[in-house]
Design a protein around this motif. Structure first.
Motif, PDB file in Angstrom:
ATOM      1  N   VAL A 197       0.819  -1.212   0.000  1.00 18.94           N
ATOM      2  CA  VAL A 197       0.000   0.000   0.000  1.00 18.94           C
ATOM      3  C   VAL A 197       0.854   1.263   0.000  1.00 18.94           C
ATOM      4  N   MET A 198       2.089   1.154   0.509  1.00 14.13           N
ATOM      5  CA  MET A 198       2.968   2.322   0.498  1.00 14.13           C
ATOM      6  C   MET A 198       3.723   2.456  -0.821  1.00 14.13           C
ATOM      7  N   ASN A 199       3.699   1.433  -1.651  1.00 15.79           N
ATOM      8  CA  ASN A 199       4.448   1.431  -2.905  1.00 15.79           C
ATOM      9  C   ASN A 199       3.638   2.113  -4.008  1.00 15.79           C
ATOM     10  N   ASN A 200       3.351   3.393  -3.799  1.00 17.18           N
ATOM     11  CA  ASN A 200       2.441   4.105  -4.689  1.00 17.18           C
ATOM     12  C   ASN A 200       2.609   5.601  -4.451  1.00 17.18           C
ATOM     13  N   THR A 201       2.737   6.361  -5.512  1.00 17.23           N
ATOM     14  CA  THR A 201       2.836   7.816  -5.340  1.00 17.23           C
ATOM     15  C   THR A 201       1.475   8.492  -5.279  1.00 17.23           C
ATOM     16  N   TYR A 202       0.413   7.771  -5.604  1.00 18.64           N
ATOM     17  CA  TYR A 202      -0.903   8.375  -5.784  1.00 18.64           C
ATOM     18  C   TYR A 202      -1.344   9.187  -4.568  1.00 18.64           C
ATOM     19  N   TYR A 203      -1.188   8.620  -3.382  1.00 17.62           N
ATOM     20  CA  TYR A 203      -1.803   9.200  -2.189  1.00 17.62           C
ATOM     21  C   TYR A 203      -1.004  10.346  -1.587  1.00 17.62           C
ATOM     22  N   LEU A 204       0.319  10.261  -1.613  1.00 16.92           N
ATOM     23  CA  LEU A 204       1.125  11.219  -0.860  1.00 16.92           C
ATOM     24  C   LEU A 204       2.030  12.085  -1.729  1.00 16.92           C
ATOM     25  N   GLU A 205       2.026  11.861  -3.043  1.00 17.71           N
ATOM     26  CA  GLU A 205       2.865  12.671  -3.932  1.00 17.71           C
ATOM     27  C   GLU A 205       2.086  13.311  -5.081  1.00 17.71           C
TER      28      GLU A 205
END
Length: 473
Positions: free
Chosen positions: A53-61
């Motif tokens: 779930v952390m391997n994603n730029t969608y939510y925090l970048e």
């Protein structure tokens, strides 16, 4: 891992509805949670889902200002700032991790371990992971449901969104319990959460509460204390690029990171800013570019704003270690790519297997600087800021020393220091709510009517009418 997968077959669907709940199998609960190995194997699986779930730029970048369009693929709805209830991102994967944490917290305490310290370490790690997941949910959606029990019955009530102030209190409670439960003070394994990592998370959360939720001076003071405790035994790398090198995994600056490896997991999110070889064949500096034959997809490029932030000081060593410009004949620009997380070259291809660094000393120093500046202690804040600047080669800060100017400079320094480390969108929100910046003026795609928190998918609300849509949608 196999133990986790077998045990989890009936568990993974359980969170598909905070909403439309499917109960876990009673057979699984009765037959699985019996021995220490059941718990430790399950924890390994939780770390895998946590990393996913952390391997994603969608939510925090993506909603920030660090990206511009790359050479291929389209920009996300988050980057375009056109989020709606119809295309809203889903929080189910995050709650799936919460669900598995809740299972461990329910069953592990009753299981005998060879050493009590080993049980305590597991419980503390799970508390940390649950707290970090909830903190991520909070920063993305604001008010979110608090679910503390695993979904084991179809009779469980459908949840409501708790106020952000309640969520952050819950997160801090989990963090404090983790801190008090870890059996050692030091970092046992940088692939795993530790007491020091929990202190880093606490500093992060307290800064959010102080600035976004009007927590005040007490939170800022406690954030400084937590950052200091998290930093014990760490030191800055002399060479900034070495922080991210796969030849120096878990180096002296890293506090906690999520591990990647070629044959286990190697599609780290930075691949979205890397080119495939076919796009840079004519580049004069092709051999310096972290391209791949496959596995790369230059969906995004480092934004012009980011590049200009580095160019403020021509001596900034981080620039070359953060992005690279592919140039062709007559200095023609072919593309701009991430150069911070270069992956590892193998005979057949380059694999993007950089760890996801959750916390490192560079950020802890900037946490402390930020809290000091917010308290009006600007001279002390500049002392911390200069630790980062000196390593970067930009020298001591010589600008204005009023509170607002120093806070703006700390935000700018975080932009340069922490680019692509899943920090930018929360940073912009934190300084926006404090009144240091107007986030809508900082991000080119935003306008005055764009809500700052994500919507909930309409499909979820249709199933669970207890969920109220995010304000503004």
């Amino acid at each position: 891992m196999l133990v986790f997968l077998l045990a989890g077959l009936s568990l993974f669907p359980a969170c598909e509805k905070l909403i439309d709940i499917k109960p876990d199998s009673a057979i699984t609960a009765e037959n699985y949670w019996n021995a220490e190995g059941d718990v430790t194997g399950y924890l390994t699986g939780i770390y895998t889902k946590y990393r996913d779930v952390m391997n994603n730029t969608y939510y925090l970048e993506d909603r920030g200002d660090a990206f511009s369009p790359g050479l291929e693929s389209g920009m996300s709805s988050a980057w375009q700032q056109n989020l709606t209830p119809q295309n809203a991102p889903n929080w189910l994967d995050f709650y799936n991790v919460v669900h598995h944490c809740n299972l461990v917290l329910k069953y592990a305490p009753g299981i005998a371990f060879g050493q009590e310290a080993n049980k305590n370490r597991v419980l503390a790690q799970v508390k940390f992971i649950r707290a970090h997941i909830y903190f991520t949910l909070l920063r993305c959606w604001g008010d979110v449901p608090i679910v503390t029990a695993p979904t084991e019955s179809a009779e469980m009530p459908l949840p409501v969104r708790a106020k952000a102030s309640e969520v952050i209190a819950f997160v801090l409670k989990d963090i404090d319990e983790a801190i008090n439960t870890f059996p050692e003070d030091n970092i046992k394994d940088k692939d795993l959460a530790s007491r020091q990592a929990a202190y880093a998370l606490k500093a992060d959360v307290l800064l959010w509460r102080a600035k976004v939720l009007n927590g005040g001076a007490t939170d800022l003071t406690e954030a400084i204390t937590a950052a200091d405790k998290a930093a014990v035994g760490l030191s800055l790398e002399d060479d900034f690029s070495k922080v991210f090198s796969t030849d120096n995994r878990k180096g002296k600056e890293v506090l906690f990171a999520l591990h990647f490896a070629k044959d286990e997991k190697s599609d780290q999110y930075s691949k979205q800013l890397k080119p495939r070889d076919i796009f840079v064949q004519s580049a004069l500096n092709k051999n310096d570019i972290p391209y791949a034959v496959s596995g790369a997809r230059s969906q995004y490029a480092p934004s012009d704003k980011l590049q200009q932030a580095f160019k403020v000081n021509a001596n900034d060593k981080r620039a070359a270690a953060s992005f690279i410009v592919a140039t062709g004949a007559n200095n023609a620009v072919i593309g701009v790519f991430d150069n911070k997380m270069r992956g590892t070259v193998y005979p057949d291809n380059r694999y993007y297997d950089n760890d996801i660094i959750v916390y490192r000393l560079g950020e802890l120093i900037l946490f402390k600087a930020e809290a000091l500046a917010a308290l009006g202690r600007t001279t002390e804040a500049i002392t911390e800021l200069d630790k980062i600047r000196v390593r970067a080669g930009t020298g001591n800060y010589k600008g204005a020393t009023d509170k607002l100017s120093v806070e703006r400079e700390i935000l700018n320094e975080r932009f340069r220091e922490l680019y692509l480390e899943l920090k930018r969108w929360p940073d912009l929100l934190r300084f926006h709510f404090e009144g240091v910046i107007d986030v809508r003026a900082e991000v080119a795609n935003m306008n005055a009517s764009v809500p700052l928190f994500f919507p909930i998918p309409k499909a979820q609300i249709d199933i669970n009418p207890n969920l109220i849509q995010t304000e503004g949608y």
